[in-house]
Design a protein around this motif. Structure first.
Motif, PDB file in Angstrom:
ATOM      1  N   UNK A 190       4.808   6.976   1.372  1.00 34.91           N
ATOM      2  CA  UNK A 190       5.976   6.969   0.906  1.00 34.91           C
ATOM      3  C   UNK A 190       6.836   5.604   1.524  1.00 34.91           C
ATOM      4  N   UNK A 191       7.607   4.796   1.255  1.00 37.67           N
ATOM      5  CA  UNK A 191       8.336   3.927   2.118  1.00 37.67           C
ATOM      6  C   UNK A 191       9.794   4.662   1.883  1.00 37.67           C
ATOM      7  N   UNK A 192      10.853   4.234   2.804  1.00 38.64           N
ATOM      8  CA  UNK A 192      12.342   5.052   3.062  1.00 38.64           C
ATOM      9  C   UNK A 192      12.993   3.352   4.348  1.00 38.64           C
ATOM     10  N   UNK A 220       3.322   5.346   9.543  1.00 42.81           N
ATOM     11  CA  UNK A 220       2.294   4.162   9.656  1.00 42.81           C
ATOM     12  C   UNK A 220       3.117   3.457  10.235  1.00 42.81           C
ATOM     13  N   UNK A 221       4.261   3.259  10.496  1.00 44.93           N
ATOM     14  CA  UNK A 221       5.720   1.701  11.213  1.00 44.93           C
ATOM     15  C   UNK A 221       6.946   2.836  10.335  1.00 44.93           C
ATOM     16  N   UNK A 240       2.079   8.442   5.181  1.00 43.76           N
ATOM     17  CA  UNK A 240       1.031   8.811   3.437  1.00 43.76           C
ATOM     18  C   UNK A 240       1.288  10.409   4.015  1.00 43.76           C
ATOM     19  N   UNK A 241       2.124  11.400   2.978  1.00 45.10           N
ATOM     20  CA  UNK A 241       2.149  12.140   3.174  1.00 45.10           C
ATOM     21  C   UNK A 241       0.967  13.102   2.783  1.00 45.10           C
ATOM     22  N   UNK A 283       0.786  -1.032  -0.243  1.00 46.08           N
ATOM     23  CA  UNK A 283      -0.296   0.235   0.104  1.00 46.08           C
ATOM     24  C   UNK A 283       0.955   1.021  -0.022  1.00 46.08           C
ATOM     25  N   UNK A 284       2.117   1.576   0.585  1.00 45.60           N
ATOM     26  CA  UNK A 284       2.804   2.499   1.081  1.00 45.60           C
ATOM     27  C   UNK A 284       3.907   2.863  -0.331  1.00 45.60           C
TER      28      UNK A 284
END
Length: 219
Positions: free
Chosen positions: A65-67, A143-144, A82-83, A59-60
């Motif tokens: 966003x995924x970093x 989110x996490x 999520x931005x 989903x991200x």
């Protein structure tokens, strides 16, 4: 490894590799061992934890966003977010495709719990803290954030957090997240987050608590 040696990278559905997806899942699984919220969301079935994590990551990658962070190209820490303006929550009776795929793996009783208890109560938590679901969409929503247990206390989590907080400050946006323990409340308080709402979630596994914390932009 010092914090100065930590590299933070942003991934997307277009540039993520199969190895990175695997490593992200490993980091998230290792960091949530014994977590009461995870036990509740999977109905106590540890075999479902990878599917839940995969749904959140997908989903991200596609809508958020995924970093990732580590030394060089290694993946030792992960932040899913999520931005502002990105679609965060669905209505209590519906799920994005990845979530629907995960929920379909649950027992009928657990599916009912997701739709009639968890999702509505989660929305209540948001409404109390932020005024509405739109309030969450107007903010940066983390989110996490997780660092592999073998790589903690090396500045990885701080670098990931600061990557998002710098963007929030630059755009004068609030940042929000949920944690499920007093110890994590204390950790994020050091970054300027404050508890705005608390909810107890009942479950077949004994339940868990969520604290919704927010941080105002720094100028």
């Amino acid at each position: 490894m010092s914090s100065s040696a930590v590299t933070v990278r942003k991934l997307s559905a277009q540039n993520v590799t199969a190895y990175e997806k695997t490593r992200i899942a490993q980091v998230l699984l290792a960091s949530c061992r014994g977590d009461l919220e995870m036990a509740a969301l999977t109905g106590g079935r540890a075999g479902l934890e990878p599917a839940l994590i995969q749904s959140q990551v997908e989903l991200c990658l596609s809508r958020g966003e995924v970093y990732v962070a580590g030394q060089g190209d290694s993946v030792d820490g992960v932040l899913l977010a999520y931005a502002p303006g990105q679609d965060v929550q669905e209505s209590p009776s519906s799920h994005p495709p990845q979530s629907l795929d995960y929920v379909s793996k649950l027992s009928p009783e657990m599916q009912q719990w997701w739709t009639s208890h968890f999702m509505p109560k989660f929305s209540e938590l948001t409404n109390i803290a932020l005024g509405s679901q739109e309030g969450r969409k107007a903010a940066w929503y983390i989110k996490t954030i997780a660092v592999h247990p073998d790589r903690q206390r090396r500045g990885i989590g701080r670098q990931l957090m600061q990557t998002v907080l710098r963007q929030a400050d630059a755009s004068s946006r609030k940042t929000c997240l949920e944690v499920n323990s007093d110890s994590m409340v204390r950790v994020f308080a050091k970054f300027g987050f404050r508890v705005r709402a608390t909810k107890n979630f009942g479950s077949y596994q004994g339940g868990f608590i969520l604290f919704l914390m927010t941080r105002e932009p720094s100028h």
